[in-house]
Motif scaffolding. Sequence first.
Motif, PDB file in Angstrom:
ATOM      1  N   GLU A 192       0.967  -1.015   0.020  1.00  0.00           N
ATOM      2  CA  GLU A 192      -0.099  -0.023  -0.056  1.00  0.00           C
ATOM      3  C   GLU A 192       0.929   1.212   0.070  1.00  0.00           C
ATOM      4  O   GLU A 192       1.597   1.417   0.931  1.00  0.00           O
ATOM      5  CB  GLU A 192      -0.884   0.207   1.138  1.00  0.00           C
ATOM      6  N   HIS A 319       2.695   0.021   3.441  1.00  0.00           N
ATOM      7  CA  HIS A 319       2.514  -1.294   4.090  1.00  0.00           C
ATOM      8  C   HIS A 319       2.556  -2.377   3.223  1.00  0.00           C
ATOM      9  O   HIS A 319       2.154  -2.667   2.105  1.00  0.00           O
ATOM     10  CB  HIS A 319       1.086  -1.262   4.833  1.00  0.00           C
ATOM     11  N   ARG A 434      -3.689  -0.687  14.448  1.00  0.00           N
ATOM     12  CA  ARG A 434      -2.746   0.142  13.775  1.00  0.00           C
ATOM     13  C   ARG A 434      -1.580   0.521  14.334  1.00  0.00           C
ATOM     14  O   ARG A 434      -0.831   1.104  13.417  1.00  0.00           O
ATOM     15  CB  ARG A 434      -3.882   1.351  13.335  1.00  0.00           C
ATOM     16  N   GLU A 446       1.089  -7.838   7.756  1.00  0.00           N
ATOM     17  CA  GLU A 446       1.220  -6.623   7.459  1.00  0.00           C
ATOM     18  C   GLU A 446       2.557  -5.940   8.271  1.00  0.00           C
ATOM     19  O   GLU A 446       2.259  -5.494   9.165  1.00  0.00           O
ATOM     20  CB  GLU A 446      -0.095  -5.907   7.764  1.00  0.00           C
TER      21      GLU A 446
END
Length: 698
Positions: A192, A319, A434, A446
Amino acid sequence: MKVPEIFGSLVFNDAAMKERLPKGTYKALKKTIEEGKSLDISVANVVAHSMKEWALEHGATHYTHWFQPMTGITAEKHDSFITPTEGGGVIMEFSGKELIKGEPDASSFPSGGIRATFEARGYTAWDPSSYAFIKDGSLCIPTAFCSYTGEILDKKTPLLRSMEVMNVQALRILRVLGDNETERVITTVGPEQEYFLVDKEVYKKRKDLIYCGRTLFGARPPKGQELDDHYFGTIKPRVSAYMKELDEALWKYGIYAKTKHNEVAPAQHELAPIFDSSNIATDHNQLTMATMKDIADKHGLVCLLHEKPFAGVNGSGKHNNWSMSTNTGKNLLDPSKNPRENIMFLVFLAAVIRAADDHQDLLRIAVASAGNDHRLGGNEAPPAIISMYLGDDLSEVLRSVMYNEEYTKRKDLIMETNANVLPNFVKDTSDRNRTSPFAFTGNKFEFRMVGSAENIACTNTIINTIVADALCDFADELEKIVDKDNIKAAAEELVRKTLLEHKRIIFNGDNYSEEWVAEAKKRGLLNFRSLPEALPHYTDEKNVKLFGKYGIYTDVELRSRTEIILENYSKIINIEALTALDMAKKDIVPAVTAYIRELAETISLLKGIDEDLVPVPEVELLKKLSRLLSCFINRIDELDKAVVGARDVEGVAENAMYYKESVLGAMQSLRAVADEMESNMSAKHWPYPSYGTMLFSV
Ligand code: ADP
Ligand code: MG
């Protein structure tokens, strides 16, 4: 526009090959791609001819080997297809030799002392597993890059090697656990990509953005990201037009651009593709970054990929979603309905956990860059400490394995919306965390520490290698078991032992908190806050051994890479310091002086009207600015001295550390005074567009 029609239209992909190559050639090429064998020259000649014909039809006039040297960006040198004919004309030619091998002069690429300049030759070699494509009238051929003596000089080769190593070790595990069908295991990545967009006219007025990609000065604007109103906010028409054209361009390159949205900071956005094999994902990400910049230019915008273009608002990351998949498309990190009983999943998961814990240093090194140092450890990105998030449900599974306790699967949680028109739905078993640098997100990991400008090849080379190493040890142990009926119990015992040994790396709490830093220290986790602290560990004996064992990097290659990265860091800070000095001396000091002069003139005019008048506000402001200016000039002097001082520091590691401690520090002190002056000056006199203008310019 019909997306399926334009998708991949600029790529010599499988469909194009199938259509254009003679059957035998197509088969031979496929075999090469699938088995990773080298290509026969007679096959290469036929492929080259077809490729050229295809490229000419698509308006190409040139070809280039497209490679990824240690500079971080891609490199290309364009040759036209023309070959003179007797009558003084030309024909368009392209041979198999030109397709599979190039010889760019390597002398000006970073090599970390591998290649003496008198032996400047470098070779590029076609990577047939990544399709050729047309960019800007040139047929681009993805290639690997090495020196005359065979040492690798690029980022693609180690990645390909690491994928192969993963394949071998993962297959061993699959076999020993009874899978006899899978032929290949590939690693998959979905990166990402975050970025900023600023208006080109505004950009052109900022030397710091032009030379460094980030602002070196700038007072905080009245509004930043505190209202959280940009994240997922409505996309402005100009940005939307940009994103549309970007999507189209990427689709033509066969890139699965999927998601786009506004990010947290004003002017910050994100693009995420659908995942692909690590190699393709890496090439595509490099191409995506280049395309982002190109398209921005067409829209009167500039795309900033720097990790921290603006102080005070979030920086940009990338990411790196990572997993392993079989050739039949089975995701090896898919927990399935009952992960507690899924021994295959548990073994692969345990391998990742062990890898991350044993090689925290390498994961940190993988993402170290001058730009990313501003992000990691700030209150926006993961800290510089590596830890893993697994979520409640998976943690429960692992707890049950570790302590031989019963596992009760959480019931599907039904989310009741309590509004008749809305459906109720089943919640994900794991919530998102997160703040975690390395988070399990359902069926993949991730890795959130990667910087936005970085080439993801390095990160994925490291993830693949360290996981392969864990798998290798697991396979060694399991293959010893003679009685196949005992394999499952033995595998579970192995998982149990691994978890108990490495559970310190798992942390499901808030990674941004002060308490975590203290807790991590207690657990003995590493915390390298900056590149100069982390990088020297690249060549620690454990790492030399690891990379050597799997043939990823030789000792020489690893040392040269370490040197390149450290040197690059110092160079970047040096450029930033020189830019700051230039701005300070040539623009800021004269601007403040001019304003002070205007104030002084005002004061004397006022006095002219009435001799007894004391113009207090003007005098106070003048005094304040004058005090700040004198402080500023002192700090210019200090930064000047700090930069000169770097010459006396020997050793690349020591030099990088010096730049961090002395030069960066002096730059920050200088900036503080400049920002204070900016806050107290008339906008008309300040020589640069303000933060407000830059962040809200589009
Ligand atoms: P977010 O983290 O923003 O909620 P998504 O769930 O949309 O993201 O996925 C983020 C990225 O992860 C996408 O690029 C997606 O293609 C990628 N991804 C999904 N599955 C895998 C996988 N098995 N291997 C690698 N990447 C994957
Ligand atoms: Mg994400």
